[in-house]
Design a protein around this motif. Sequence first.
Motif, PDB file in Angstrom:
ATOM      1  N   GLY A 291       0.801  -1.224   0.000  1.00 17.49           N
ATOM      2  CA  GLY A 291       0.000   0.000   0.000  1.00 17.49           C
ATOM      3  C   GLY A 291       0.832   1.272   0.000  1.00 17.49           C
ATOM      4  N   HIS A 292       1.937   1.285  -0.726  1.00 14.75           N
ATOM      5  CA  HIS A 292       2.842   2.451  -0.706  1.00 14.75           C
ATOM      6  C   HIS A 292       2.414   3.569  -1.664  1.00 14.75           C
ATOM      7  N   TYR A 293       1.323   3.370  -2.314  1.00 15.70           N
ATOM      8  CA  TYR A 293       0.666   4.385  -3.145  1.00 15.70           C
ATOM      9  C   TYR A 293       1.630   5.186  -4.028  1.00 15.70           C
ATOM     10  N   ARG A 294       1.831   6.472  -3.795  1.00 15.07           N
ATOM     11  CA  ARG A 294       2.618   7.314  -4.709  1.00 15.07           C
ATOM     12  C   ARG A 294       4.111   7.316  -4.382  1.00 15.07           C
ATOM     13  N   ASN A 295       4.504   6.612  -3.319  1.00 15.90           N
ATOM     14  CA  ASN A 295       5.882   6.793  -2.846  1.00 15.90           C
ATOM     15  C   ASN A 295       6.649   5.502  -2.586  1.00 15.90           C
ATOM     16  N   GLY A 296       6.295   4.445  -3.281  1.00 13.55           N
ATOM     17  CA  GLY A 296       6.946   3.158  -3.030  1.00 13.55           C
ATOM     18  C   GLY A 296       8.423   3.129  -3.400  1.00 13.55           C
ATOM     19  N   ILE A 297       8.815   3.882  -4.408  1.00 15.25           N
ATOM     20  CA  ILE A 297      10.235   3.898  -4.792  1.00 15.25           C
ATOM     21  C   ILE A 297      11.018   4.598  -3.672  1.00 15.25           C
ATOM     22  N   LEU A 298      10.498   5.755  -3.272  1.00 10.28           N
ATOM     23  CA  LEU A 298      11.123   6.473  -2.158  1.00 10.28           C
ATOM     24  C   LEU A 298      11.171   5.601  -0.902  1.00 10.28           C
ATOM     25  N   LEU A 299      10.079   4.899  -0.629  1.00 16.65           N
ATOM     26  CA  LEU A 299       9.964   4.186   0.652  1.00 16.65           C
ATOM     27  C   LEU A 299      10.604   2.805   0.663  1.00 16.65           C
ATOM     28  N   SER A 300      11.209   2.400  -0.438  1.00 13.35           N
ATOM     29  CA  SER A 300      11.731   1.022  -0.475  1.00 13.35           C
ATOM     30  C   SER A 300      12.828   0.766   0.575  1.00 13.35           C
ATOM     31  N   PRO A 301      13.842   1.653   0.745  1.00 19.59           N
ATOM     32  CA  PRO A 301      14.841   1.315   1.773  1.00 19.59           C
ATOM     33  C   PRO A 301      14.287   1.288   3.187  1.00 19.59           C
ATOM     34  N   VAL A 302      13.447   2.255   3.527  1.00 23.63           N
ATOM     35  CA  VAL A 302      12.963   2.284   4.919  1.00 23.63           C
ATOM     36  C   VAL A 302      12.051   1.085   5.188  1.00 23.63           C
ATOM     37  N   THR A 303      11.258   0.696   4.198  1.00 25.81           N
ATOM     38  CA  THR A 303      10.365  -0.464   4.396  1.00 25.81           C
ATOM     39  C   THR A 303      11.204  -1.726   4.594  1.00 25.81           C
ATOM     40  N   ALA A 304      12.234  -1.876   3.765  1.00 19.37           N
ATOM     41  CA  ALA A 304      13.108  -3.052   3.878  1.00 19.37           C
ATOM     42  C   ALA A 304      13.747  -3.105   5.266  1.00 19.37           C
ATOM     43  N   HIS A 305      14.221  -1.960   5.748  1.00 22.61           N
ATOM     44  CA  HIS A 305      14.853  -1.926   7.068  1.00 22.61           C
ATOM     45  C   HIS A 305      13.839  -2.231   8.165  1.00 22.61           C
TER      46      HIS A 305
END
Length: 369
Positions: A331-345
């Motif tokens: 559900g990362h909507y418009r910002n999944g590319i930006l949020l990929s490192p923080v989500t992984a961590h």
Amino acid sequence: MGERIVVLGGGIIGLATAFECQRRGHEVVVLEKVACGGQASGAAAGMLAPFSEIGEDPDDFFRLCLESLKLYPKWQKEVKEVSGMNFEYTNSGSLHCVYHEADLLALETRQQWQGQFGAKAEILYGEDLFKLEKELSRDMIAAMYYPEESHVYAPDYVKALEEGCRKLGVKIYDYLEEVTLHSWQSEITMVAKDGRTFSGDRLVVSNGAWAKELETVLDLSIPVYPIRGQICAYNIPVGKVKHIIYTSQGYLVPKANGTLVNGASEDIAGFNTAVTEKGIRRLTNWNKNVLPFLEEEVPFHTWAGLRPATQDGYPLIGTLSNTPEIIFAAGHYRNGILLSPVTAHIVADLLDKKQEIVPLTSFSPERFS
Ligand code: FAD
Ligand code: GLY
């Protein structure tokens, strides 16, 4: 000791999570219905732009985005090193442009609250603005300059991440057509269309706009739905446009290969990834008001992707309280590319029982149930 992790979905979120978990000593399998990066992740403009995208208030989502932006310099370097592949990561800065006096107050408000979070944000007026970005329309009166906003070339980033995962030893199974959660009581068991089964100790749900598929089996409300983004690209001389340009009607992102990516619509079309003439025309008609030279240009490429939107706009990140074997990262909507490192961590920290980088309450996957 490492756990056996099954990651559902080979988009940027699934791959980033697999990458981080595997290098921390877990044994990861990625299950992908079609091709890794073939959905929203490969379609993205690749902006890393929390200040431009979130103008309203400093909520938990903004903090999450900011943490991820901070992780990017190191993260992208590590993905390149491990994969042996290069991809564009450009610290271009961005310009959030306005046309009317009435919009200046909104810019000043942004500058004030974002500044409290350490954002470098400068309002440029008239000639100072045009000196920085020569081709801008003179109808603009000002812009917020965010020197820290950056962008990646998303299709290449996903490829590098996939390769990096493979190099680390992640097992990736793609073109499975259909993958369902069969059971999770004693261990996670996933079943593919061809009858193959995959098991593990934990499941990471990262199947983007399709996360709702698990609603029935988990007896959980998962209001994730696809919002189509229609987008296009022009061929322009390298360097003619330098910054990410944001306006209320769309954005333009100049890539190092001479493409100028122009996005994007937000429309509801189910899981249909076709582009429509109307959707693209709405973007291109506006562009002459941003960069007048585009009036003569025609996009050479159009495409669309499905953003995984949630009911409240926040992603679902975290463990199910009664079923800790299942972790959501969707559900990362418009910002999944930006949020990929923080989500992984965050996912890897949950596995390793480490202190959360940011409070996760607002992102609880159970908040709708
Ligand atoms: P996806 O990339 O969609 O991956 C999910 C994967 O799961 C898919 O490959 C799918 O095939 C697979 N899958 C689904 N169901 C199953 C199943 N049952 N079994 C196995 N596999 C399954 N974000 C930014 O940060 N910056 C931007 O500039 C930006 N621009 C964008 C522009 C556009 C036009 C669009 C559409 C999106 C943009 N985004 C941007 C948003 C970003 O692309 C998404 O937030 C992100 O890609 C979501 O990643 P994901 O891995 O969750 O989803
Ligand atoms: N973040 C840009 C988009 O989703 O279109």
